[in-house]
Design a protein around this motif. Structure first.
Motif, PDB file in Angstrom:
ATOM      1  N   LEU A  79       0.812  -1.208   0.000  1.00  0.00           N
ATOM      2  CA  LEU A  79       0.000   0.000   0.000  1.00  0.00           C
ATOM      3  C   LEU A  79       0.851   1.266   0.000  1.00  0.00           C
ATOM      4  N   LEU A  80       1.954   1.236   0.742  1.00  0.00           N
ATOM      5  CA  LEU A  80       2.713   2.457   0.988  1.00  0.00           C
ATOM      6  C   LEU A  80       3.808   2.720  -0.026  1.00  0.00           C
ATOM      7  N   ASP A  81       4.377   1.676  -0.615  1.00  0.00           N
ATOM      8  CA  ASP A  81       5.485   1.871  -1.554  1.00  0.00           C
ATOM      9  C   ASP A  81       5.146   2.837  -2.696  1.00  0.00           C
ATOM     10  N   PRO A  82       3.961   2.738  -3.309  1.00  0.00           N
ATOM     11  CA  PRO A  82       3.669   3.641  -4.429  1.00  0.00           C
ATOM     12  C   PRO A  82       3.350   5.074  -4.013  1.00  0.00           C
ATOM     13  N   ALA A  83       3.126   5.300  -2.729  1.00  0.00           N
ATOM     14  CA  ALA A  83       2.662   6.611  -2.265  1.00  0.00           C
ATOM     15  C   ALA A  83       3.822   7.587  -2.108  1.00  0.00           C
ATOM     16  N   ASP A  84       3.516   8.865  -2.287  1.00  0.00           N
ATOM     17  CA  ASP A  84       4.500   9.935  -2.133  1.00  0.00           C
ATOM     18  C   ASP A  84       4.082  10.875  -1.007  1.00  0.00           C
ATOM     19  N   GLY A  85       4.978  11.825  -0.706  1.00  0.00           N
ATOM     20  CA  GLY A  85       4.630  12.879   0.239  1.00  0.00           C
ATOM     21  C   GLY A  85       4.925  12.553   1.685  1.00  0.00           C
ATOM     22  N   TRP A  86       5.917  11.715   1.933  1.00  0.00           N
ATOM     23  CA  TRP A  86       6.213  11.293   3.300  1.00  0.00           C
ATOM     24  C   TRP A  86       7.047  12.304   4.083  1.00  0.00           C
ATOM     25  N   ASP A  87       7.712  13.190   3.404  1.00  0.00           N
ATOM     26  CA  ASP A  87       8.651  14.082   4.077  1.00  0.00           C
ATOM     27  C   ASP A  87       7.983  14.845   5.221  1.00  0.00           C
ATOM     28  N   GLY A  88       8.552  14.723   6.420  1.00  0.00           N
ATOM     29  CA  GLY A  88       8.034  15.422   7.590  1.00  0.00           C
ATOM     30  C   GLY A  88       6.896  14.724   8.299  1.00  0.00           C
ATOM     31  N   ARG A  89       6.411  13.630   7.744  1.00  0.00           N
ATOM     32  CA  ARG A  89       5.303  12.912   8.372  1.00  0.00           C
ATOM     33  C   ARG A  89       5.819  11.971   9.462  1.00  0.00           C
ATOM     34  N   VAL A  90       4.955  11.670  10.432  1.00  0.00           N
ATOM     35  CA  VAL A  90       5.223  10.607  11.403  1.00  0.00           C
ATOM     36  C   VAL A  90       4.352   9.423  11.019  1.00  0.00           C
ATOM     37  N   LEU A  91       4.981   8.313  10.720  1.00  0.00           N
ATOM     38  CA  LEU A  91       4.286   7.086  10.348  1.00  0.00           C
ATOM     39  C   LEU A  91       4.222   6.177  11.560  1.00  0.00           C
ATOM     40  N   VAL A  92       3.015   5.833  11.957  1.00  0.00           N
ATOM     41  CA  VAL A  92       2.789   4.900  13.059  1.00  0.00           C
ATOM     42  C   VAL A  92       2.223   3.613  12.466  1.00  0.00           C
ATOM     43  N   ASN A  93       2.977   2.553  12.581  1.00  0.00           N
ATOM     44  CA  ASN A  93       2.547   1.278  12.014  1.00  0.00           C
ATOM     45  C   ASN A  93       2.049   0.360  13.130  1.00  0.00           C
ATOM     46  N   LEU A  94       0.749   0.083  13.117  1.00  0.00           N
ATOM     47  CA  LEU A  94       0.144  -0.793  14.113  1.00  0.00           C
ATOM     48  C   LEU A  94      -0.132  -2.182  13.541  1.00  0.00           C
ATOM     49  N   THR A  95       0.590  -2.523  12.501  1.00  0.00           N
ATOM     50  CA  THR A  95       0.481  -3.832  11.872  1.00  0.00           C
ATOM     51  C   THR A  95       1.351  -4.833  12.626  1.00  0.00           C
ATOM     52  N   SER A  96       0.833  -6.022  12.833  1.00  0.00           N
ATOM     53  CA  SER A  96       1.587  -7.041  13.555  1.00  0.00           C
ATOM     54  C   SER A  96       2.704  -7.609  12.684  1.00  0.00           C
ATOM     55  N   GLY A  97       3.885  -7.798  13.285  1.00  0.00           N
ATOM     56  CA  GLY A  97       4.999  -8.356  12.537  1.00  0.00           C
ATOM     57  C   GLY A  97       6.191  -8.643  13.429  1.00  0.00           C
ATOM     58  N   THR A  98       7.326  -8.939  12.812  1.00  0.00           N
ATOM     59  CA  THR A  98       8.522  -9.314  13.550  1.00  0.00           C
ATOM     60  C   THR A  98       9.412  -8.106  13.816  1.00  0.00           C
ATOM     61  N   ALA A  99      10.399  -8.322  14.676  1.00  0.00           N
ATOM     62  CA  ALA A  99      11.343  -7.259  14.998  1.00  0.00           C
ATOM     63  C   ALA A  99      12.141  -6.833  13.760  1.00  0.00           C
ATOM     64  N   ASP A 100      12.563  -7.799  12.962  1.00  0.00           N
ATOM     65  CA  ASP A 100      13.319  -7.470  11.753  1.00  0.00           C
ATOM     66  C   ASP A 100      12.480  -6.634  10.787  1.00  0.00           C
ATOM     67  N   GLN A 101      11.189  -6.960  10.685  1.00  0.00           N
ATOM     68  CA  GLN A 101      10.316  -6.190   9.807  1.00  0.00           C
ATOM     69  C   GLN A 101      10.141  -4.764  10.321  1.00  0.00           C
ATOM     70  N   ALA A 102      10.070  -4.604  11.626  1.00  0.00           N
ATOM     71  CA  ALA A 102       9.941  -3.259  12.198  1.00  0.00           C
ATOM     72  C   ALA A 102      11.168  -2.424  11.892  1.00  0.00           C
ATOM     73  N   ARG A 103      12.344  -3.008  12.031  1.00  0.00           N
ATOM     74  CA  ARG A 103      13.567  -2.259  11.752  1.00  0.00           C
ATOM     75  C   ARG A 103      13.680  -1.929  10.267  1.00  0.00           C
TER      76      ARG A 103
END
Length: 290
Positions: A79-103
């Motif tokens: 969902l996010l890879d094609p999107a633009d306009g991230w500069d200055g945003r805070v992204l909060v990811n509440l998706t379940s996953g592993t530590a390696d994926q979070a990093r």
């Protein structure tokens, strides 16, 4: 405080949990933009006051704080890879996953000029906005800047540390706790059912037992952290004798003894290593082995 004083927030992903998150932000008065690949999932939220974005890029542009909650990290990146306009945003990811994926997600966000907070929801959708526990890790200043907004999701909001992986480790630890507790209840219910006792009558006794064990946790945590295992409730030898009784009772009733037998085997290993006169918390050393 009117809505103009509240931080705008975007929610991407409108499954059951995503809808609960967006609803909580709306109830707290935050201007809320939502986006989902299936646009119809936004209809109820729009009726409640949310704004539906046409694209993920539009959704990101709408708010300084972007919250994502989807099935897994692969879906999030799709969902996010094609999107633009991230500069200055805070992204909060509440998706379940592993530590390696979070990093990896933190590095992805940094490359795009965004600040990343990893989160883990320790609650069901129906308590979001109430006493839900949601934990976060990542840059403390980003968390502090948006703590008031994030607290709209639950009274148990807390920051665990700067390492983005910390939330994933806590989430896995809580899942282990949940499944072991539920499996213990279900095994006990199966045992009682075989003896002609209904599960409903077991619930109040089980709940009191859970409360008793919960009260032991601070002492057990001290034992684990100190690497010393004094007897807090019973010696491991005493626990092992009871484990053997549970295995025998299960077998005599025709109920699977696999779960209590596994725990018994772990205890027998610890006793064989000379820990029989110590406390039960010494089993952490068995769990710590590959």
């Amino acid at each position: 405080m009117n809505n103009h004083d509240k931080t705008p927030v975007t929610v991407i992903g409108l499954g059951l949990m995503g809808q609960a998150l967006a609803s909580a932000f709306l109830r707290a008065g935050h201007p809320t933009t939502v986006w989902n690949r299936t646009a119809s999932k936004a209809e109820r939220l729009v009726a409640d006051g949310a704004k539906a974005a046409a694209t993920a890029t539009d959704a990101i542009a709408a708010s300084p704080l972007v919250v994502v909650c989807v099935t897994d990290y692969t879906a999030a990146r799709d969902l996010l890879d094609p999107a633009d306009g991230w500069d200055g945003r805070v992204l909060v990811n509440l998706t379940s996953g592993t530590a390696d994926q979070a990093r990896a997600m933190a590095a992805w966000a940094d490359e795009r000029g965004a600040t990343y907070l990893d989160g883990a929801i320790m609650a069901a959708p129906d308590v979001i906005g109430g006493d839900a526990l949601i934990v976060y890790s990542g840059p403390r200043d980003a968390y502090d800047a948006h703590e008031g907004t994030l607290s709209s999701l639950g009274s148990g909001t807390r920051h665990l540390g700067d390492d983005h992986a910390v939330t994933a480790f806590h989430e896995m630890a809580v899942l282990s706790l949940m499944w072991n507790m539920l499996n213990g209840f279900l095994h006990g219910a199966a045992l009682l059912k075989a003896a002609g006792v209904d599960a409903a009558s077991y619930v109040p006794i089980a709940a009191q037992g859970i409360g008793t064990v919960s009260a032991w946790l601070p002492g057990y945590a001290r034992s684990v952290d100190d690497g010393e295992y004094p007897v807090l409730d019973s010696t491991l030898d005493g626990h092992l004798a009871a484990m053997r009784h549970l295995v025998e009772a299960s077998e005599s009733l025709g109920v699977s003894a696999e779960l209590p037998a596994l725990v018994k085997d772990l205890a027998e290993r610890a006793v064989g290593a000379g820990h029989g006169e110590g406390g039960y918390a010494v089993l952490v050393e068995q769990f710590a082995k590959p």
